[in-house]
Design a protein around this motif. Structure first.
Motif, PDB file in Angstrom:
ATOM      1  N   LEU A 210       3.179 -55.986   0.357  1.00  0.00           N
ATOM      2  CA  LEU A 210       2.900 -54.828  -0.645  1.00  0.00           C
ATOM      3  C   LEU A 210       1.707 -55.728  -0.458  1.00  0.00           C
ATOM      4  N   ALA A 211       1.213 -57.245  -0.418  1.00  0.00           N
ATOM      5  CA  ALA A 211      -0.879 -57.242  -0.011  1.00  0.00           C
ATOM      6  C   ALA A 211      -1.405 -56.272   0.043  1.00  0.00           C
ATOM      7  N   ILE A 212      -1.324 -55.253   1.568  1.00  0.00           N
ATOM      8  CA  ILE A 212      -1.488 -54.206   2.151  1.00  0.00           C
ATOM      9  C   ILE A 212      -1.437 -53.558   1.623  1.00  0.00           C
ATOM     10  N   MET A 213      -0.399 -53.329   1.534  1.00  0.00           N
ATOM     11  CA  MET A 213       0.034 -51.504  -0.052  1.00  0.00           C
ATOM     12  C   MET A 213      -1.479 -51.838  -1.175  1.00  0.00           C
ATOM     13  N   SER A 214      -1.272 -52.699  -1.809  1.00  0.00           N
ATOM     14  CA  SER A 214      -2.254 -53.113  -2.835  1.00  0.00           C
ATOM     15  C   SER A 214      -3.911 -53.020  -2.559  1.00  0.00           C
ATOM     16  N   ASP A 215      -3.539 -53.756  -1.700  1.00  0.00           N
ATOM     17  CA  ASP A 215      -5.625 -53.538  -1.257  1.00  0.00           C
ATOM     18  C   ASP A 215      -5.214 -51.792  -1.033  1.00  0.00           C
ATOM     19  N   ALA A 216      -4.538 -51.430   0.044  1.00  0.00           N
ATOM     20  CA  ALA A 216      -4.780 -49.806   0.207  1.00  0.00           C
ATOM     21  C   ALA A 216      -4.858 -49.054  -1.541  1.00  0.00           C
ATOM     22  N   LEU A 217      -4.523 -49.399  -2.419  1.00  0.00           N
ATOM     23  CA  LEU A 217      -4.104 -48.721  -3.438  1.00  0.00           C
ATOM     24  C   LEU A 217      -5.728 -49.151  -4.092  1.00  0.00           C
ATOM     25  N   HIS A 218      -6.347 -50.503  -3.861  1.00  0.00           N
ATOM     26  CA  HIS A 218      -7.509 -49.785  -4.443  1.00  0.00           C
ATOM     27  C   HIS A 218      -8.445 -49.424  -3.644  1.00  0.00           C
ATOM     28  N   ASP A 219      -8.194 -49.347  -3.028  1.00  0.00           N
ATOM     29  CA  ASP A 219      -8.998 -48.937  -1.415  1.00  0.00           C
ATOM     30  C   ASP A 219      -9.383 -47.142  -2.003  1.00  0.00           C
ATOM     31  N   LEU A 220      -8.333 -47.216  -2.023  1.00  0.00           N
ATOM     32  CA  LEU A 220      -8.082 -45.446  -2.923  1.00  0.00           C
ATOM     33  C   LEU A 220      -9.125 -45.270  -4.302  1.00  0.00           C
ATOM     34  N   GLY A 221      -8.525 -46.122  -5.397  1.00  0.00           N
ATOM     35  CA  GLY A 221      -9.823 -46.212  -5.613  1.00  0.00           C
ATOM     36  C   GLY A 221     -11.383 -46.354  -5.782  1.00  0.00           C
TER      37      GLY A 221
ATOM     38  N   VAL B  80       0.089 -51.360  -9.108  1.00  0.00           N
ATOM     39  CA  VAL B  80       0.681 -52.307  -8.134  1.00  0.00           C
ATOM     40  C   VAL B  80       1.573 -53.574  -9.023  1.00  0.00           C
ATOM     41  N   LEU B  81       1.046 -53.885 -10.535  1.00  0.00           N
ATOM     42  CA  LEU B  81       1.409 -54.979 -11.107  1.00  0.00           C
ATOM     43  C   LEU B  81       2.461 -54.656 -11.317  1.00  0.00           C
ATOM     44  N   SER B  82       3.293 -54.328 -11.832  1.00  0.00           N
ATOM     45  CA  SER B  82       4.760 -52.955 -11.462  1.00  0.00           C
ATOM     46  C   SER B  82       5.649 -53.172 -10.461  1.00  0.00           C
ATOM     47  N   GLU B  83       5.071 -52.798  -9.141  1.00  0.00           N
ATOM     48  CA  GLU B  83       5.480 -53.707  -8.158  1.00  0.00           C
ATOM     49  C   GLU B  83       5.700 -54.203  -7.586  1.00  0.00           C
ATOM     50  N   ALA B  84       4.914 -55.963  -7.884  1.00  0.00           N
ATOM     51  CA  ALA B  84       5.130 -56.976  -7.409  1.00  0.00           C
ATOM     52  C   ALA B  84       5.616 -58.472  -7.586  1.00  0.00           C
ATOM     53  N   ILE B  85       5.414 -57.302  -9.453  1.00  0.00           N
ATOM     54  CA  ILE B  85       6.878 -58.617  -9.929  1.00  0.00           C
ATOM     55  C   ILE B  85       8.250 -58.944  -9.508  1.00  0.00           C
ATOM     56  N   PRO B  86       9.046 -57.795  -9.671  1.00  0.00           N
ATOM     57  CA  PRO B  86       9.758 -56.986  -8.813  1.00  0.00           C
ATOM     58  C   PRO B  86      10.268 -58.288  -7.167  1.00  0.00           C
ATOM     59  N   ARG B  87       9.210 -58.165  -6.417  1.00  0.00           N
ATOM     60  CA  ARG B  87       9.586 -58.372  -5.088  1.00  0.00           C
ATOM     61  C   ARG B  87       8.934 -60.166  -4.947  1.00  0.00           C
TER      62      ARG B  87
END
Length: 302
Positions: A42-53, A102-109
């Motif tokens: 998820l850390a890589i995914m959140s960075d990917a989303l950040h990079d997409l932005g 990303v926060l909505s994905e990370a909190i359940p994890r």
């Protein structure tokens, strides 16, 4: 002339650097999204989303930076410089929205941590540090609000990847899978904080707030010290895009002031103004016994 030429070359360099960072970032984002799924990180995914932005904002900054270099027109008499602010604002809004997703994905994890592929994460983190590091070095020294915002993002990316590298090394030797969502939340909150801070400063420039490094009272006090100046009012300083400032002021002079003395007053006012990187200065000279509706308005407000 040479100053204008220098600015133009600098602006072209900024545009080129942003273009380079855009293509680098976009290619890397695609690589990263694949990596996030493959490593289940998820850390890589959140960075990917950040990079997409970031990629979106870099593309937008590149376009708007080029657009903002057009000359002045009848409609936009100051030129197109403020368009680069638009890029900074849209970008900050996109990053804020992405962060919330990303926060909505990370909190359940955090509650149910999932295993991640540590070796894969290490590989991606090393590539991430190198790619973003190159982009930061390219943009270093570029000027303008837009380029500054972009540089910040890329620097955050480097730090984010250093953190991913550390976590993935720890995961090689342990099963602390909760570290991945924890890191993801840390990166995201940091991005969100900076995005909102950038948005605030961009909105302030849009609303023509006095730049933070300028003290209007101090400028007025310096103007009042000039020989033959009786008072000053309606001094306004605002920024076009966070870099080039505009100032207007009304200066009241002694009714016996000669033409030569008035020219000297104007020269001195411009001297004071150039100390704070003002690009456009308007000085209205009024005689002591002259009527100024603006002066009356200002006095009635005090």
């Amino acid at each position: 002339m040479s100053h204008h030429h220098h600015n133009h070359t600098q602006a072209n360099n900024t545009t080129r650097n942003i273009k380079f960072a855009f293509f680098l970032n976009l290619g890397f984002t695609i690589f990263e999204l694949i990596g996030g799924f493959w490593t289940n990180s998820l850390a890589i995914m959140s960075d990917a989303l950040h990079d997409l932005g970031d990629s979106f904002s870099l593309g937008l900054s590149w376009y708007l930076e080029k657009y903002s270099q057009r000359g002045r027109t009848n409609k936009y008499s100051y030129g197109y410089r403020r368009f680069s602010l638009l890029g900074a604002a849209i970008n900050a809004i996109i990053l804020s929205m992405g962060s919330l997703i990303v926060l909505s994905e990370a909190i359940p994890r955090l509650i149910n941590p999932e295993p991640t592929h540590a070796q894969g994460m290490i590989l991606f983190a090393i590539v991430g540090v190198i790619v973003n590091g190159i982009a930061v070095l390219r943009l270093r020294g570029s000027q303008g609000m837009s380029a500054r915002v972009v540089s910040w993002h890329l620097l955050e990316d480097v730090l984010g990847w250093v953190a991913v590298l550390i976590v993935s090394i720890v995961l090689l030797f342990s099963n602390l899978y909760i570290l991945d969502p924890l890191l993801s939340i840390g990166i995201t909150l940091y991005i969100l904080y900076n995005a909102l801070r950038n948005l605030k400063s961009t909105v302030e420039i849009f609303l023509q707030a006095t730049p933070s490094n300028v003290n209007v009272s101090e400028i007025e006090a310096q103007i009042r010290e000039i020989y033959r100046v009786k008072s000053t009012h309606h001094t306004h300083v605002w920024s076009q895009e966070g870099e080039n400032n505009v100032m207007t002021t009304h200066v009241v002079v002694d009714e016996n002031a000669t033409k030569a003395e008035i020219l000297e007053v104007k020269r001195r006012v411009k001297d004071i103004a150039t100390r704070i990187a003002l690009e456009h200065i308007t000085v209205e000279i009024e005689y002591e016994n002259e009527e100024c509706h603006m002066r009356e308005d200002e006095e009635s407000h005090h």
